[in-house]
Design a protein around this motif. Structure first.
Motif, PDB file in Angstrom:
ATOM      1  N   THR A 142      17.389  19.065   2.770  1.00  0.00           N
ATOM      2  CA  THR A 142      16.275  19.003   3.705  1.00  0.00           C
ATOM      3  C   THR A 142      15.235  18.467   2.197  1.00  0.00           C
ATOM      4  OG1 THR A 142      15.550  21.389   3.485  1.00  0.00           O
ATOM      5  CG2 THR A 142      16.217  20.117   5.381  1.00  0.00           C
ATOM      6  N   VAL A 143      14.511  17.952   2.176  1.00  0.00           N
ATOM      7  CA  VAL A 143      13.049  18.100   1.271  1.00  0.00           C
ATOM      8  C   VAL A 143      11.807  18.489   1.774  1.00  0.00           C
ATOM      9  CG1 VAL A 143      12.247  15.881   0.702  1.00  0.00           C
ATOM     10  CG2 VAL A 143      14.678  15.687   0.768  1.00  0.00           C
ATOM     11  N   LYS A 144      11.217  18.970   0.804  1.00  0.00           N
ATOM     12  CA  LYS A 144       9.747  19.372   1.333  1.00  0.00           C
ATOM     13  C   LYS A 144       9.283  18.916   0.216  1.00  0.00           C
ATOM     14  CE  LYS A 144       6.616  23.334   1.756  1.00  0.00           C
ATOM     15  NZ  LYS A 144       5.727  22.844   0.370  1.00  0.00           N
ATOM     16  N   CYS A 145       7.976  18.171   0.699  1.00  0.00           N
ATOM     17  CA  CYS A 145       6.674  16.815  -0.267  1.00  0.00           C
ATOM     18  C   CYS A 145       5.968  17.152  -0.324  1.00  0.00           C
ATOM     19  CB  CYS A 145       7.462  15.831  -0.356  1.00  0.00           C
ATOM     20  SG  CYS A 145       7.625  14.733   1.888  1.00  0.00           S
ATOM     21  N   ARG A 146       5.045  16.301  -0.270  1.00  0.00           N
ATOM     22  CA  ARG A 146       3.429  15.754   0.211  1.00  0.00           C
ATOM     23  C   ARG A 146       3.147  14.989  -0.253  1.00  0.00           C
ATOM     24  NH1 ARG A 146      -1.001  20.154  -3.009  1.00  0.00           N
ATOM     25  NH2 ARG A 146       0.530  21.884  -3.869  1.00  0.00           N
ATOM     26  N   ILE A 147       1.668  14.329   0.768  1.00  0.00           N
ATOM     27  CA  ILE A 147       1.625  13.590   1.632  1.00  0.00           C
ATOM     28  C   ILE A 147       1.380  12.448  -0.107  1.00  0.00           C
ATOM     29  CG2 ILE A 147       0.062  14.283   3.115  1.00  0.00           C
ATOM     30  CD1 ILE A 147      -2.288  14.243   1.927  1.00  0.00           C
ATOM     31  N   GLY A 148       1.486  12.506  -1.405  1.00  0.00           N
ATOM     32  CA  GLY A 148       1.317  11.588  -2.432  1.00  0.00           C
ATOM     33  C   GLY A 148       0.243  12.678  -3.795  1.00  0.00           C
ATOM     34  N   VAL A 149       1.265  12.276  -4.690  1.00  0.00           N
ATOM     35  CA  VAL A 149      -0.077  12.253  -5.760  1.00  0.00           C
ATOM     36  C   VAL A 149      -0.851  11.621  -6.538  1.00  0.00           C
ATOM     37  CG1 VAL A 149       1.859  14.039  -6.467  1.00  0.00           C
ATOM     38  CG2 VAL A 149       1.939  11.583  -7.124  1.00  0.00           C
ATOM     39  N   ASP A 150      -1.982  12.204  -7.274  1.00  0.00           N
ATOM     40  CA  ASP A 150      -2.921  11.046  -8.256  1.00  0.00           C
ATOM     41  C   ASP A 150      -3.950  10.378  -7.715  1.00  0.00           C
ATOM     42  OD1 ASP A 150      -2.562  13.530  -9.805  1.00  0.00           O
ATOM     43  OD2 ASP A 150      -1.003  12.217 -11.171  1.00  0.00           O
ATOM     44  N   GLU A 151      -3.087   8.756  -8.276  1.00  0.00           N
ATOM     45  CA  GLU A 151      -3.825   7.748  -7.289  1.00  0.00           C
ATOM     46  C   GLU A 151      -2.949   7.255  -5.748  1.00  0.00           C
ATOM     47  OE1 GLU A 151      -7.101   7.026  -8.011  1.00  0.00           O
ATOM     48  OE2 GLU A 151      -6.708   8.329  -9.442  1.00  0.00           O
ATOM     49  N   GLN A 152      -2.201   7.578  -5.728  1.00  0.00           N
ATOM     50  CA  GLN A 152      -0.630   7.031  -4.792  1.00  0.00           C
ATOM     51  C   GLN A 152      -1.545   6.692  -3.491  1.00  0.00           C
ATOM     52  OE1 GLN A 152       2.313   9.091  -4.681  1.00  0.00           O
ATOM     53  NE2 GLN A 152       3.332   7.969  -5.573  1.00  0.00           N
ATOM     54  N   ILE A 153      -1.821   5.966  -2.351  1.00  0.00           N
ATOM     55  CA  ILE A 153      -2.865   5.490  -1.584  1.00  0.00           C
ATOM     56  C   ILE A 153      -1.667   6.661  -0.499  1.00  0.00           C
ATOM     57  CG2 ILE A 153      -3.714   4.380   0.257  1.00  0.00           C
ATOM     58  CD1 ILE A 153      -4.317   2.658  -1.668  1.00  0.00           C
ATOM     59  N   PRO A 154      -2.442   7.722   0.412  1.00  0.00           N
ATOM     60  CA  PRO A 154      -0.963   8.733   1.148  1.00  0.00           C
ATOM     61  C   PRO A 154      -0.769   7.598   2.297  1.00  0.00           C
ATOM     62  CG  PRO A 154      -2.188  10.062   0.271  1.00  0.00           C
ATOM     63  CD  PRO A 154      -3.110   8.636  -0.364  1.00  0.00           C
ATOM     64  N   GLU A 155      -1.244   6.715   3.226  1.00  0.00           N
ATOM     65  CA  GLU A 155      -0.852   6.263   4.439  1.00  0.00           C
ATOM     66  C   GLU A 155      -0.085   4.786   3.945  1.00  0.00           C
ATOM     67  OE1 GLU A 155      -4.445   7.033   3.175  1.00  0.00           O
ATOM     68  OE2 GLU A 155      -5.172   8.039   4.403  1.00  0.00           O
ATOM     69  N   GLU A 156       0.087   4.527   2.389  1.00  0.00           N
ATOM     70  CA  GLU A 156       1.318   3.697   2.241  1.00  0.00           C
ATOM     71  C   GLU A 156       2.509   3.642   1.596  1.00  0.00           C
ATOM     72  OE1 GLU A 156      -0.603   1.253  -1.248  1.00  0.00           O
ATOM     73  OE2 GLU A 156      -2.310   0.619   0.671  1.00  0.00           O
ATOM     74  N   MET A 157       2.061   5.146   0.814  1.00  0.00           N
ATOM     75  CA  MET A 157       3.056   5.833   0.137  1.00  0.00           C
ATOM     76  C   MET A 157       4.137   6.521   0.915  1.00  0.00           C
ATOM     77  SD  MET A 157       3.992   9.071  -1.339  1.00  0.00           S
ATOM     78  CE  MET A 157       5.877   8.979  -2.073  1.00  0.00           C
TER      79      MET A 157
END
Length: 334
Positions: A142-157
């Motif tokens: 399995t994987v544990k992640c964030r919704i994004g990092v730094d300047e990434q746009i979470p809705e896209e990334m």
């Protein structure tokens, strides 16, 4: 080595309804025994262990656990597919019920090793890693992640990352509902400052109904947990489960419709006593258990005396210090 027959995949998915987050320096084997005492159902995680440490280090110290801790997941950190595969192969002898890849830790040490949250910028590498791990694992990866990092746009990334994981064969993910700012924020600040975006994570469940998705980040009560479970497959609780263990773990099994094993935190403390005595008899120290138990009476009569007595005496004392702390809670509650 605590090798045993694994829980079935369906059992682990059920256990993931509530899991306790992997937390460095906190969720060691003593902490997990304490948490398991209060909840028979929830899924517990090890601290993150680097793949390199398992391949090159003292494996027993890193991987040993008590069979009572099941269901139990091992969280690995790393970014080299071959090394992660070898660590997974080695760990398979220990009988963990799940192997999890950390793609969310924001610490400087993790970044310098090119793993943790920084891997959110390299989803194809993560896909290679998990496929290499799957090839060596008898249990689900399995994987544990964030919704994004730094300047990434979470809705896209985030949906693109999840889709890449799905295509790599991943069927369960835990999503920390905050961005990680790898430049400018400390690990502690990354747990508190970036805003939580629960609605985005909820939308991921609607977008990927075939996947088992858990939500993590800032969830501080069982009431909040129940709210998220109306949408998500699972909830992962971190600091609240550690600092307010009775409030979270004491009634956790009611999420599965079971009765809680204990009526109050005093009963938990008494049930832990023989385990702690065995630990002391084999050369362990009292504080190795009690440092995880300081919040057991959080918000209740006796909490102050319990915490003070253990904080002041556990580093040098034995079971008499534990008994004095328990007596203090009864005295304050009277």
């Amino acid at each position: 080595m605590a090798n045993r027959e694994h829980f079935s995949a369906s059992d682990i998915r059920s256990a993931a309804r509530l899991s306790v987050a992997p937390m460095m320096d906190w969720t060691d084997r003593n902490c997990r025994v304490f948490h398991r005492m209060m909840s028979r159902k929830s899924l517990l995680f090890t601290e993150m262990v680097t793949a390199a440490a398992i391949v090159h280090g003292e494996r027993g110290r890193l991987l040993d656990y008590d069979a009572a801790e099941h269901p139990l997941a091992l969280q690995l950190g790393g970014s080299e597919p071959a090394q992660l595969a070898e660590a997974t192969r080695i760990a398979s002898d220990w009988g963990y019920d799940e192997i999890n890849l950390n793609v969310g830790c924001p610490s400087d040490r993790v970044q310098s090793g090119c793993f943790g949250a920084i891997l959110m910028t390299r989803p194809e590498l993560v896909a290679e890693c998990v496929q290499a791990m799957q090839a060596q694992s008898p249990v689900e990866v399995t994987v544990k992640c964030r919704i994004g990092v730094d300047e990434q746009i979470p809705e896209e990334m985030l949906p693109a990352f999840i889709a890449t994981m799905r295509d790599a064969g991943i069927r369960r993910l835990t999503i920390h509902a905050r961005k990680a700012w790898l430049q400018g924020l400390s690990p502690k600040e990354n747990r508190e400052i970036p805003p939580l975006d629960y609605p985005l994570v909820h939308r991921m469940k609607a977008a990927f109904p075939e996947l088992h998705l858990s939500i993590n980040g800032g969830i501080a009560s069982l009431e909040e947990t129940r709210g998220h479970l109306a949408v998500m497959d699972g909830v992962m609780v971190g600091r609240a489960a550690y600092h307010q263990p009775w409030d979270i773990m004491g009634a956790a099994d009611t999420l599965w419709g079971d009765e809680a094993p204990f009526a109050d935190p005093h009963d938990v403390a008494l049930a832990m006593r023989p385990i702690i005595i065995r630990h002391l008899e084999t050369g362990g120290r009292l504080h190795q258990f009690t440092r995880h138990m300081l919040g057991l009476f959080h918000g209740r009569a006796g909490a102050r005396g319990w915490r003070r007595t253990l904080s002041e005496g556990a580093s040098q004392g034995g079971i008499e210090v534990y008994d004095a702390a328990l007596a203090q809670t009864r005295q304050e509650a009277a």
